[in-house]
Write a protein that holds these residues in place. Structure first.
Motif, PDB file in Angstrom:
ATOM      1  N   ALA A 196       0.834  -1.202   0.000  1.00 40.94           N
ATOM      2  CA  ALA A 196       0.000   0.000   0.000  1.00 40.94           C
ATOM      3  C   ALA A 196       0.867   1.249   0.000  1.00 40.94           C
ATOM      4  O   ALA A 196       0.483   2.287  -0.547  1.00 40.94           O
ATOM      5  CB  ALA A 196      -0.929   0.020   1.212  1.00 40.94           C
ATOM      6  N   ARG A 197       2.051   1.148   0.625  1.00 39.30           N
ATOM      7  CA  ARG A 197       2.993   2.271   0.654  1.00 39.30           C
ATOM      8  C   ARG A 197       4.321   1.789   0.083  1.00 39.30           C
ATOM      9  O   ARG A 197       4.865   0.786   0.526  1.00 39.30           O
ATOM     10  CB  ARG A 197       3.180   2.764   2.092  1.00 39.30           C
ATOM     11  CG  ARG A 197       4.004   4.030   2.181  1.00 39.30           C
ATOM     12  CD  ARG A 197       4.123   4.563   3.611  1.00 39.30           C
ATOM     13  NE  ARG A 197       2.839   5.029   4.125  1.00 39.30           N
ATOM     14  CZ  ARG A 197       2.254   4.557   5.223  1.00 39.30           C
ATOM     15  NH1 ARG A 197       2.826   3.633   5.940  1.00 39.30           N
ATOM     16  NH2 ARG A 197       1.092   5.038   5.623  1.00 39.30           N
ATOM     17  N   LYS A 198       4.816   2.519  -0.945  1.00 41.82           N
ATOM     18  CA  LYS A 198       6.085   2.162  -1.581  1.00 41.82           C
ATOM     19  C   LYS A 198       6.977   3.396  -1.640  1.00 41.82           C
ATOM     20  O   LYS A 198       6.592   4.416  -2.219  1.00 41.82           O
ATOM     21  CB  LYS A 198       5.855   1.644  -2.997  1.00 41.82           C
ATOM     22  CG  LYS A 198       5.094   0.343  -3.055  1.00 41.82           C
ATOM     23  CD  LYS A 198       4.890  -0.101  -4.480  1.00 41.82           C
ATOM     24  CE  LYS A 198       4.020  -1.346  -4.498  1.00 41.82           C
ATOM     25  NZ  LYS A 198       3.724  -1.775  -5.863  1.00 41.82           N
ATOM     26  N   LEU A 226      12.140  12.691  -0.223  1.00 44.19           N
ATOM     27  CA  LEU A 226      11.072  11.709  -0.120  1.00 44.19           C
ATOM     28  C   LEU A 226      10.350  11.562  -1.451  1.00 44.19           C
ATOM     29  O   LEU A 226       9.993  12.547  -2.087  1.00 44.19           O
ATOM     30  CB  LEU A 226      10.055  12.163   0.943  1.00 44.19           C
ATOM     31  CG  LEU A 226       8.791  11.317   1.073  1.00 44.19           C
ATOM     32  CD1 LEU A 226       9.124   9.955   1.683  1.00 44.19           C
ATOM     33  CD2 LEU A 226       7.758  12.041   1.915  1.00 44.19           C
ATOM     34  N   LYS A 227      10.164  10.309  -1.832  1.00 44.71           N
ATOM     35  CA  LYS A 227       9.303   9.993  -2.968  1.00 44.71           C
ATOM     36  C   LYS A 227       8.584   8.707  -2.575  1.00 44.71           C
ATOM     37  O   LYS A 227       9.204   7.653  -2.455  1.00 44.71           O
ATOM     38  CB  LYS A 227      10.104   9.806  -4.248  1.00 44.71           C
ATOM     39  CG  LYS A 227       9.237   9.681  -5.478  1.00 44.71           C
ATOM     40  CD  LYS A 227      10.070   9.722  -6.756  1.00 44.71           C
ATOM     41  CE  LYS A 227       9.182   9.715  -7.976  1.00 44.71           C
ATOM     42  NZ  LYS A 227       9.988   9.700  -9.206  1.00 44.71           N
ATOM     43  N   VAL A 228       7.290   8.839  -2.306  1.00 47.47           N
ATOM     44  CA  VAL A 228       6.514   7.708  -1.818  1.00 47.47           C
ATOM     45  C   VAL A 228       5.159   7.657  -2.511  1.00 47.47           C
ATOM     46  O   VAL A 228       4.544   8.690  -2.776  1.00 47.47           O
ATOM     47  CB  VAL A 228       6.331   7.772  -0.277  1.00 47.47           C
ATOM     48  CG1 VAL A 228       5.619   9.036   0.156  1.00 47.47           C
ATOM     49  CG2 VAL A 228       5.626   6.534   0.254  1.00 47.47           C
ATOM     50  N   SER A 229       4.719   6.444  -2.785  1.00 48.48           N
ATOM     51  CA  SER A 229       3.387   6.214  -3.324  1.00 48.48           C
ATOM     52  C   SER A 229       2.572   5.548  -2.236  1.00 48.48           C
ATOM     53  O   SER A 229       2.989   4.525  -1.670  1.00 48.48           O
ATOM     54  CB  SER A 229       3.478   5.289  -4.548  1.00 48.48           C
ATOM     55  OG  SER A 229       2.183   4.907  -4.956  1.00 48.48           O
ATOM     56  N   TYR A 230       1.431   6.154  -1.900  1.00 48.74           N
ATOM     57  CA  TYR A 230       0.553   5.572  -0.891  1.00 48.74           C
ATOM     58  C   TYR A 230      -0.832   5.426  -1.491  1.00 48.74           C
ATOM     59  O   TYR A 230      -1.477   6.423  -1.840  1.00 48.74           O
ATOM     60  CB  TYR A 230       0.516   6.439   0.370  1.00 48.74           C
ATOM     61  CG  TYR A 230      -0.328   5.858   1.476  1.00 48.74           C
ATOM     62  CD1 TYR A 230      -0.041   4.605   2.010  1.00 48.74           C
ATOM     63  CD2 TYR A 230      -1.416   6.550   1.976  1.00 48.74           C
ATOM     64  CE1 TYR A 230      -0.811   4.065   3.021  1.00 48.74           C
ATOM     65  CE2 TYR A 230      -2.197   6.018   3.000  1.00 48.74           C
ATOM     66  CZ  TYR A 230      -1.894   4.775   3.514  1.00 48.74           C
ATOM     67  OH  TYR A 230      -2.670   4.230   4.516  1.00 48.74           O
ATOM     68  N   LYS A 231      -1.245   4.179  -1.651  1.00 48.59           N
ATOM     69  CA  LYS A 231      -2.537   3.860  -2.253  1.00 48.59           C
ATOM     70  C   LYS A 231      -2.728   4.594  -3.578  1.00 48.59           C
ATOM     71  O   LYS A 231      -3.781   5.155  -3.858  1.00 48.59           O
ATOM     72  CB  LYS A 231      -3.669   4.169  -1.282  1.00 48.59           C
ATOM     73  CG  LYS A 231      -3.633   3.312  -0.031  1.00 48.59           C
ATOM     74  CD  LYS A 231      -4.799   3.608   0.891  1.00 48.59           C
ATOM     75  CE  LYS A 231      -4.739   2.721   2.115  1.00 48.59           C
ATOM     76  NZ  LYS A 231      -5.827   3.010   3.057  1.00 48.59           N
ATOM     77  N   ASN A 254      -1.343   7.386  -4.635  1.00 49.24           N
ATOM     78  CA  ASN A 254      -1.051   8.821  -4.619  1.00 49.24           C
ATOM     79  C   ASN A 254       0.440   9.041  -4.397  1.00 49.24           C
ATOM     80  O   ASN A 254       1.012   8.507  -3.448  1.00 49.24           O
ATOM     81  CB  ASN A 254      -1.844   9.523  -3.511  1.00 49.24           C
ATOM     82  CG  ASN A 254      -3.336   9.436  -3.744  1.00 49.24           C
ATOM     83  OD1 ASN A 254      -3.812   9.645  -4.847  1.00 49.24           O
ATOM     84  ND2 ASN A 254      -4.071   9.088  -2.699  1.00 49.24           N
ATOM     85  N   LEU A 255       1.064   9.840  -5.261  1.00 47.88           N
ATOM     86  CA  LEU A 255       2.495  10.102  -5.168  1.00 47.88           C
ATOM     87  C   LEU A 255       2.750  11.353  -4.345  1.00 47.88           C
ATOM     88  O   LEU A 255       2.099  12.387  -4.536  1.00 47.88           O
ATOM     89  CB  LEU A 255       3.086  10.285  -6.572  1.00 47.88           C
ATOM     90  CG  LEU A 255       4.589  10.480  -6.646  1.00 47.88           C
ATOM     91  CD1 LEU A 255       5.321   9.234  -6.146  1.00 47.88           C
ATOM     92  CD2 LEU A 255       5.004  10.793  -8.073  1.00 47.88           C
ATOM     93  N   MET A 256       3.703  11.242  -3.410  1.00 45.46           N
ATOM     94  CA  MET A 256       4.133  12.385  -2.607  1.00 45.46           C
ATOM     95  C   MET A 256       5.635  12.542  -2.814  1.00 45.46           C
ATOM     96  O   MET A 256       6.378  11.573  -2.695  1.00 45.46           O
ATOM     97  CB  MET A 256       3.836  12.167  -1.127  1.00 45.46           C
ATOM     98  CG  MET A 256       2.361  12.159  -0.806  1.00 45.46           C
ATOM     99  SD  MET A 256       2.001  11.801   0.940  1.00 45.46           S
ATOM    100  CE  MET A 256       3.094  12.872   1.800  1.00 45.46           C
TER     101      MET A 256
END
Length: 149
Positions: free
Chosen positions: A81-83, A109-114, A116-118
């Motif tokens: 769910a979080r990558k 930080l570069k994260v994908s959660y469900k 959505n990219l942040m």
């Protein structure tokens, strides 16, 4: 080993001891290594390895303000769910305070959660404690650095 004598009997009882008092003191290098391992495991999605360096009381405070316990944070990695993209800690400073240490730093930080990219830059702090099972990360907190302008 801890040796105790039984008064009046002339016997010695040898008792294995596994408490913190016999563990090596927490060093800045060990605490920083824990933080670097955290970054490596999170950035590679290695949930099982990450779980081993986190204390059961672990609290993760995201830059968004979301608070998760160990099970929630590791579970989101494990499920996919979080990558996170690889994380590199920079500007690392460590202060040892007895059996605990505070490790601070900065990371992109570069994260994908469900889905959505942040993306952004965060300051972070880790609290590492010497426990009967060895050093463990008990707390992590990220603070978003807002772009100038």
């Amino acid at each position: 080993m801890n040796i105790r004598s039984m008064a009046g009997f002339g016997l010695a009882l040898i008792v294995p001891f596994s408490g913190c008092a016999w563990a090596e003191p927490l060093s800045a290098a060990t605490a920083e290594s824990c933080a670097q391992q955290w970054a490596s495991y999170v950035g590679q999605g290695k949930a099982d390895e990450l779980a081993k360096i986190l204390d059961d009381s672990y609290e993760h405070i995201h830059g968004t303000g979301l608070v998760e316990n160990k099970e929630e944070f590791v579970g989101a990695l494990r499920s996919g769910a979080r990558k996170y993209e690889p994380i590199e800690l920079v500007e690392v400073k460590t202060r040892v305070l007895g059996e605990c240490a505070v490790v601070t730093g900065k990371f992109a930080l570069k994260v994908s959660y469900k889905g959505n990219l942040m993306v952004g830059v965060n300051r972070c702090s880790f609290v590492v404690a010497q426990t009967p099972r060895g050093p463990r990360i008990v707390s992590f907190q990220a603070t978003v650095i807002r772009p100038a302008g």
